[in-house]
Design a protein around this motif. Structure first.
Motif, PDB file in Angstrom:
ATOM      1  N   GLU A  38     -10.529   5.033   4.674  1.00 53.86           N
ATOM      2  CA  GLU A  38     -11.854   5.523   4.296  1.00 53.86           C
ATOM      3  C   GLU A  38     -11.736   6.927   3.701  1.00 53.86           C
ATOM      4  N   LEU A  39     -10.849   7.755   4.238  1.00 52.68           N
ATOM      5  CA  LEU A  39     -10.635   9.086   3.673  1.00 52.68           C
ATOM      6  C   LEU A  39      -9.997   8.993   2.286  1.00 52.68           C
ATOM      7  N   VAL A  40      -9.078   8.065   2.118  1.00 54.82           N
ATOM      8  CA  VAL A  40      -8.458   7.854   0.807  1.00 54.82           C
ATOM      9  C   VAL A  40      -9.528   7.422  -0.190  1.00 54.82           C
ATOM     10  N   LYS A  41     -10.394   6.492   0.221  1.00 57.64           N
ATOM     11  CA  LYS A  41     -11.471   6.041  -0.652  1.00 57.64           C
ATOM     12  C   LYS A  41     -12.381   7.202  -1.033  1.00 57.64           C
ATOM     13  N   GLN A  42     -12.683   8.072  -0.090  1.00 57.12           N
ATOM     14  CA  GLN A  42     -13.525   9.224  -0.389  1.00 57.12           C
ATOM     15  C   GLN A  42     -12.841  10.151  -1.392  1.00 57.12           C
TER      16      GLN A  42
END
Length: 67
Positions: A38-42
């Motif tokens: 999710e952090l990578v996606k952000q």
């Protein structure tokens, strides 16, 4: 700043400058570092937002130069 934050910044920067090899390298490195997806996606989304802003300004410049 810890290494995970630096890697997330690198991901966003890679997207913003359209560097395909850099995106692949840094997203792979993030997986190996167990950075939450999710952090990578952000980070990817922030990079896209920056790139879109720059592209939009280029489009505006081109419109002015053509007219």
């Amino acid at each position: 700043m810890d290494e995970k934050v630096k890697e997330l910044i690198a991901i966003g920067a890679a997207v913003a400058c359209n560097c395909h090899p850099c995106v692949k390298f840094h997203t792979d490195k993030a997986r190996k570092m167990n950075i939450d997806q999710e952090l990578v996606k952000q980070a990817l989304d922030v990079g896209k937002m920056v790139r879109k802003g720059a592209a939009g300004q280029m489009d505006e410049l081109l419109e002015k130069e053509i007219i």
